[in-house]
Write an enzyme that holds these catalytic residues in place. Structure first.
Site, short mmCIF file in Angstrom:
data_model
loop_
_atom_site.label_atom_id
_atom_site.label_comp_id
_atom_site.label_asym_id
_atom_site.label_seq_id
_atom_site.Cartn_x
_atom_site.Cartn_y
_atom_site.Cartn_z
N GLU A 22 -18.78 1.14 38.86
CA GLU A 22 -17.52 0.65 38.31
C GLU A 22 -16.59 0.11 39.39
O GLU A 22 -15.48 0.59 39.62
CB GLU A 22 -16.85 1.77 37.49
CG GLU A 22 -17.68 2.11 36.25
CD GLU A 22 -17.16 3.26 35.45
OE1 GLU A 22 -17.25 3.22 34.21
OE2 GLU A 22 -16.67 4.24 36.06
N GLU B 261 -25.80 5.11 32.16
CA GLU B 261 -25.04 6.16 31.47
C GLU B 261 -25.18 5.92 29.98
O GLU B 261 -25.01 4.79 29.51
CB GLU B 261 -23.56 6.15 31.86
CG GLU B 261 -23.27 6.51 33.30
CD GLU B 261 -21.77 6.48 33.61
OE1 GLU B 261 -20.96 6.58 32.66
OE2 GLU B 261 -21.43 6.35 34.81
#
Length: 973
Positions: free
Chosen positions: A417, A493
């Site tokens: 991220e 994820e």
């Protein structure tokens, strides 16, 4: 007169450099025979509120630190009475002004005085090594400054030979909580400053190994491995006695070997010897590549059954001992997990040694996340600012150089991220040049320009199906889009394991197994990050974001793991184990056959023993071993089950087939269940009906029907054979789960918020009629929340046969409902003494419509207290699925038996749903001294994963529709 304003240089903790004075990174080498001295233990400690509150005089020999406190090393000072932890997911807990940090910058000065052992070598060099310090450190030895460093979860070394004395060495370390490095470490976790990994003094003899790189590839066609060990400086020799190898460094040899895989973690013991040092090697031969759009190891497609793992302990934070690391990995292996993504930083290096030994695929991720820039439209993001590139490449290099010799690592991950930028490309280029033998991973760039794999987070099932078929929507540059479509896909994820859940695992797994391109994923995440605390009266609980007075925090979003903080498996982990079983057991037990399919990637089934059990009404009436051939990966066999034992007419029967470890392994005992399935036998006979023999009789304010007594005005059952009851009456509400409440960034409707806005937590019940017929008591009601015209009519029809009461419930929707229901059933209160539960149905643990794969039909017995799942933030829990009948009893044998048709969801607890809903921590739940509250549900809404991922799939939504169901109540004792 003109004057020029000069901007003073930034202090070291704010400049964008990775640090000064450190030696180049090198391989982790715990097996060296060179002398080493651990500097862990008790250190003197002083905390200052700012970086400049104290000068550096404390680093000089002779400084009097007698007024200081003490702290263990490794440790985080905020867990030892100095300040407090801070939890944020995305937002930085300080103003975003890179690379500057607040003046209020807690700074911990650490002092350690040590003597060298008497046998410490007097020749050669010495290195001072730090495994992990958050977030910036300045180091002195005997008054001489060694340098500074950033990169909290990465090793740093300093040359110190000329500074050492036989005794009285003074090691001083100043640690700043905030630094420019903090902008690169915005991972979703607690901010925990301190020296949290080991500090070690290492002797480096003359002629020692400066660095080494083990290259051990495997040719799956020829069954051979090729070994070459490069070392700096050269001139050493490599021996592998088991393979008969004795090579010079840099020399290659090809021999027949057994390959390393996560299923068969074959390691060969070797040594690297130079003139001054011998280093032990553990060599695993394997080859990683992407071929024809598929990620392969040793020529075979791999399916990742993975988890994301932060380092966490509820007492020590990220300071983990070896026993805890091993326990984590043993738990993973016992629950069929075969892969770990080291979110979002390299783990303690000993963890990777254990992955090599026990067998797990590893995605090793760099200590890098800049997520806090996302709400600023990524303005000033360091990964797209050339000034920060040296620090980024330094982090990549320190990860790769430390960990490069682990066969378990099959991917390097650039970070998490961080948006996109030139810095990430520079990292990828450096890694690709240094180690082309592994695949590069990064999720945050849909172009996949720098990666060898297409990775996403929380892609919904429908999109994953499109990706599997390579028909996903086009994106961006046509050439890059075409390249991306040729890459294998993983979900780095998915299935957010926050609170009750995650749901939808089975549907994901079927997709992974159907499409070759879909190579599995990594559940978020391994463990709840709750800190162990006690209330003033000593009741234990786990603290989460906001419990430490943080100005900015993200609540219990830090508790989103498959393990509770004490490492007890949650129902989510039990479910995940069942869903990802590497053996498929299917069939029609009534036809007497079972199909066994080997879902392993590399191993046959010779390591497993299979057994069967034949059960009638949940009781075993026959059992034995099942002979299964050693099927190769992907192979299936249809086998005949033995003739079933005779059972009573009308009994429901079922086969249970299990695959167990035939012999003990490094992570599991012989007999450990790897996979299981239940196959239907004979169907149950229809439940015995209650023949209405009694007539309801009104007397004053009561109505008596069979063993039951009712309130004449409301028609509510108040007594059953001497048991005082409350209800039953229609119930729709459940204490919303974290997944019910959902995430604001997900497109699915957040039903937990919708239900509360609609008012389902404050239903009002209106009695329209209490009618007595010849053999029936009928109560007609309207159930609805205030301020809306939607609702339900509920008709309760009671009959009795003298010993039992039967309740038939008919529900009809009113108005235009725009959302599914949380639950649909009845709630009743029974005396608190009825604290022992027994049931025939799904168990032993909780289950919901999309989390029921691990629910096994049988007879189960638990106390009401044991039926609760202690989620760190209390929420709906504890339902048992497919229940045919349940009993609640007191110690004296009195109690209540409940039979349902159709099978129902059974929940029992010592507090109301409303009390559960209001609780923020487990001590908020105070057991009622008078009542056990029981829910008997005809339907439940699924769970989903919407606390960060997709919501409940359509088949698992409890849509508002007419319904009929019944229960039979009988007093016991």
């Amino acid at each position: 007169m003109n004057s020029t304003q000069h901007t003073p240089p930034l202090p070291y903790y704010e400049d964008v450099s990775p640090g000064t004075g450190c030696l180049p990174p090198r391989a982790w080498a715990p097996g060296s025979d060179a002398a080493r001295l651990s500097l862990g233990g008790t250190w003197a400690f002083r905390l200052s509120p700012t970086a400049a509150a104290e000068d550096d005089s404390f680093a000089r020999p002779g400084y009097d630190a007698s007024g200081w406190g003490e702290i263990p090393v490794p440790a985080h000072w905020v867990l030892h009475g100095h300040g407090a932890p801070i939890y944020t997911n995305v937002n930085y807990p300080f103003p975003v002004d890179p690379p500057r940090v607040p003046t209020e910058n807690p700074t911990g000065d650490h002092l350690r005085v040590f003597d060298l052992p008497g046998d410490w070598p007097t020749s050669g060099q010495a290195v001072l090594r730090f495994e992990g310090v958050e977030s910036c450190a300045r180091v002195w030895l005997n008054g001489e400054e060694l340098g500074t460093f950033k990169g909290s979860r990465l090793p740093h070394e300093f040359a110190v030979a000329g500074l050492l004395k036989p005794s009285g060495n003074v090691l001083a370390v100043r640690v700043h909580q905030w630094s420019s490095g903090s902008y690169l470490e915005d991972q979703d976790q607690w901010w925990l400053p301190g020296i949290f990994r080991e500090v070690t003094l290492l002797h480096r003899p003359a002629g020692s190994v400066a660095d080494f790189f083990v290259h051990a590839s495997y040719d799956h066609v020829g069954g051979t491995g090729t070994l070459r060990v490069d070392a700096e400086p050269g001139g050493g020799r490599v021996t592998v006695p088991e393979l008969g190898l004795d090579l010079a460094t840099g020399e290659s040899a090809t021999v027949a070997v057994e390959p390393w895989t996560a299923e068969t973690p074959r390691l060969y013991e070797g040594t690297l010897t130079t003139g001054g040092e011998t280093v032990s090697l553990r060599i695993g031969f394997r080859t990683v590549l992407v071929e024809d759009g598929v990620f392969k190891v040793n020529g075979h497609r791999v399916l990742f059954r993975g988890v994301n793992r932060h380092e966490f302990h509820p007492v020590t934070g990220r300071a983990l001992d070896l026993a805890t690391m091993r326990r984590d990995l043993e738990l993973m292996k016992r629950h069929n997990i075969n892969a770990v993504r080291t979110s979002h930083y390299p783990p303690h290096p000993a963890f990777l040694d254990l992955c090599d030994e026990l067998g797990l695929w590893v995605v090793d991720e760099c200590d890098l996340e800049t997520h806090g820039f996302v709400d600023l439209d990524w303005r000033n993001n360091p990964v797209d600012d050339d000034r920060w590139t040296p620090a980024l490449v330094d982090r990549a290099a320190r990860m790769v150089e430390r960990d490069k010799n682990h066969p378990s690592i099959v991917m390097w991950s650039l970070g998490n991220e961080c948006g996109t930028g030139r810095g990430l490309s520079a990292m990828a280029d450096w890694i690709r040049e240094r180690d082309p033998s592994r695949v590069i991973h990064y999720e945050g760039d849909l172009s996949c320009a720098d990666t060898g794999i297409y990775s996403r987070m929380y892609a919904p099932h429908a999109e994953v199906a499109q990706i599997g078929a390579r028909t996903e929507a086009p994106w961006g540059d046509a050439a890059l889009d075409a390249r991306r479509r040729e890459l294998p896909f993983i979900q780095c994820e998915y299935a957010h394991a926050m609170g009750n859940g995650p749901g939808g695992l089975s549907e994901y797994q079927r997709l992974f197994e159907t499409h070759e391109r879909l190579q599995g994923g990594f559940v978020w995440e391994w463990i709840d990050h709750g800190f162990a605390r006690h209330t003033p009266n000593g009741t234990p609980y786990y603290a989460y974001g906001g419990d430490f007075g943080e100005e900015l925090h993200d609540g219990n979003f830090v508790c989103d793991g498959l393990l509770f903080p004490d490492r007890t498996p949650s129902p989510g982990l039990i479910e995940y184990k069942k869903v990802i079983e590497p053996v498929r057991i299917e069939g029609d037990g009534s036809g007497g056959t079972v199909r066994i399919t080997n879902g392993h990637d590399f191993t046959d089934l010779s390591h497993l023993a299979f057994s069967w059990r034949y059960e009638a009404e949940g009781v075993a009436v026959g059992s034995g071993e099942l002979a299964v051939p050693p099927l190769a990966p992907g192979e299936s066999a249809d086998l005949k089950l033995p003739a079933p034992a005779a059972t009573a007419p009308g009994e429901e029967t079922r086969w249970t087939v299990e695959a167990r470890l035939a012999a003990a392994t490094a992570w599991g005992e012989a007999g450990h269940v790897v996979a299981w399935a239940q196959l239907p036998g004979s169907a149950a006979a229809a439940p015995a009906s209650v023949t209405a023999t009694g007539a309801p009789r009104r007397g004053g304010d009561r109505i008596v029907l069979g063993p039951g007594t009712f309130d004449a005005a409301t028609g509510t059952l108040t007594d059953l054979g001497g048991l005082t009851l409350t209800g039953p009456r229609l119930d729709l509400w459940r204490a919303p789960t974290d997944n019910d409440n959902g995430a604001s960034w997900q497109p699915d409707e957040r039903y937990g918020l919708i239900w509360r806005e609609l008012g389902l937590h404050r239903l009002q019940h209106r009695v329209d009629a209490v009618d007595l017929a010849d053999r029936e008591l009928t109560v007609r009601t309207r159930v609805a929340p205030a301020a809306t015209d939607v609702g339900l009519t509920a008709v309760y029809q009671w009959t009795a046969d003298g010993d039992r009461l039967r309740l038939a419930v008919s529900v009809t929707p009113l108005g235009e409902w725009s959302c599914p229901l949380p639950r649909l059933g009845v709630r009743l209160g029974v005396p608190a003494a009825l604290g022992a539960a027994e049931w025939f149905g799904g168990g032993p643990g909780e289950a919901y419509p999309d989390t029921r794969a691990a629910s096994r039909l049988g007879r189960w017995a638990l106390s009401v207290d044991e039926m609760q799942t202690p989620y760190v933030r209390p929420q709906e829990n504890g339902a048992r699925a497919d229940v045919r009948w349940a009993r609640l009893t007191a110690p004296d044998g009195t109690g209540l038996r409940i039979e349902g048709h159709p099978p129902f969801w059974f929940t029992a607890r010592r507090w109301t749903t409303e009390q559960l809903d209001a609780a923020e921590h487990t001590p908020d739940l105070v057991a009622s001294p008078d009542t056990v509250w029981v829910n008997l549900d005809h339907g439940q809404q699924g769970i989903g994963s919407q606390s960060c991922g997709p919501g409940v799939l359509e088949p698992h939504r409890l849509l508002v529709a007419p319904a009929e169901f019944s229960f039979t109540f009988a007093p016991l004792g």
